[in-house]
Design an enzyme around this catalytic site. Structure first.
Site, PDB file in Angstrom:
ATOM      1  N   ASP A 141      30.104  53.436 105.537  1.00 17.17           N
ATOM      2  CA  ASP A 141      30.073  52.197 104.769  1.00 17.17           C
ATOM      3  C   ASP A 141      30.544  51.015 105.626  1.00 17.17           C
ATOM      4  OD1 ASP A 141      30.004  51.110 101.757  1.00 17.17           O
ATOM      5  OD2 ASP A 141      31.709  50.194 102.786  1.00 17.17           O
ATOM      6  N   ILE A 142      29.712  49.989 105.713  1.00 16.44           N
ATOM      7  CA  ILE A 142      30.019  48.845 106.578  1.00 16.44           C
ATOM      8  C   ILE A 142      31.246  48.091 106.074  1.00 16.44           C
ATOM      9  CG2 ILE A 142      29.158  46.613 107.395  1.00 16.44           C
ATOM     10  CD1 ILE A 142      26.338  47.845 107.379  1.00 16.44           C
TER      11      ILE A 142
END
Length: 289
Positions: A242-243
């Site tokens: 997840d960025i």
């Protein structure tokens, strides 16, 4: 019409939970009145109203519904969605000894609120794949308003039968990509045909859920983990791809670049067995900043 009071163990910061929920136009939130109107996905859909009447340290709620016949189902579902059975003090005490102490102090008592249905918990992260948050929220809103329905002003996601019957062009008209439209329709067909039973899937351990979901076209580890975290309320999820999570860790440790998976693994060792709360509070740290 009925109403029931629910008193739970503190801390529980419902106002901060509402602040986050209010960012999604599909959530019918009144922050002044401290309430949310929640869709209840049963054979006969209805709307429940959950209103805070207590404090962070002494949380109490009034739950209101329309049918006495479904009162217990509504109370059970409300408790599940808002995770009233998880003592957050135990979670905060755990993180008070870690590098996340400051973030947990800032967001003290903020609960993870689960998705209102298992189907929406799986469809939403597919819609959100590889697009920015504002567009993802807008796309989801258009999807629900076009193909879902409303009861007493509360939007409901369309059911799998409705989505399975759609043509790809109907989703393309809403600015879905070709592949994403196919993913959502094909997934819905699997549910309708009995190839995928979300209620049965919910009973399985994390690893088995992920293993089964990633076999499905359009679902990777990130989507499967999101379903576990926000759909099933599992407590030890840390979606390293997840960025937002990567950026939050970059800020926390003042790195000059995004952390590697090896670094994230190292940082997160002390956060077990509440990795889901570590993930959630790290997201909160960049949302509020």
């Amino acid at each position: 019409m009925w109403e029931e009071e629910a008193v739970i163990e503190g801390p529980y910061h419902f106002d901060l939970a509402l602040e986050r929920l209010a960012k999604d136009p599909l959530n019918k939130v009144d922050r002044v009145a401290r309430l949310i109107r929640m869709p209840i996905y049963e054979k006969e859909p209805e709307v429940a109203e959950i209103q805070a009447v207590g404090t962070v340290d002494q949380p109490a709620f009034i739950v209101r519904g329309s049918s006495l016949q479904t009162k217990q189902q509504v109370m059970d579902r409300t408790s599940t969605v808002f995770q009233w059975n998880l003592p957050l003090m135990k979670v905060h005490e755990h993180f008070s000894k870690t590098a996340l102490n400051g973030i947990f102090e800032q967001h003290f008592g903020t609960p993870i609120v689960r998705e209102f249905s298992l189907f929406s918990a799986l469809i939403r992260p597919i819609i959100h794949q590889q697009v920015n948050m504002s567009f993802a929220i807008s796309l989801t809103e258009q999807f629900v308003k076009t193909f879902g329905f409303e009861i007493e002003g509360a939007p409901f996601f369309p059911n799998p039968e409705k989505v399975a019957a759609l043509d790809v062009t109907e989703l393309r008209n809403l600015r879905f990509s070709q592949r994403k439209a196919e993913y959502i329709i094909d997934l819905s067909k699997m549910i309708v045909n009995g190839e995928l039973n979300l209620e049965e899937l919910a009973k399985k351990p994390d690893e088995e859920v992920i293993k089964e979901l990633v076999k499905i076209r359009g679902i990777g580890p990130w989507t499967a983990q999101s379903f576990l975290l926000f759909g099933l309320g599992r407590r030890n999820l840390f979606p390293m791809a997840d960025i937002g999570l990567q950026n939050a860790i970059k800020n926390l440790y003042q790195l000059d670049r995004k952390p590697t998976y090896e670094e994230m693994e190292k940082f997160s060792k002390e956060w077990h067995p509440y990795l889901s709360y570590a993930s959630f509070y790290l997201w909160r740290s960049i949302e509020t900043n």
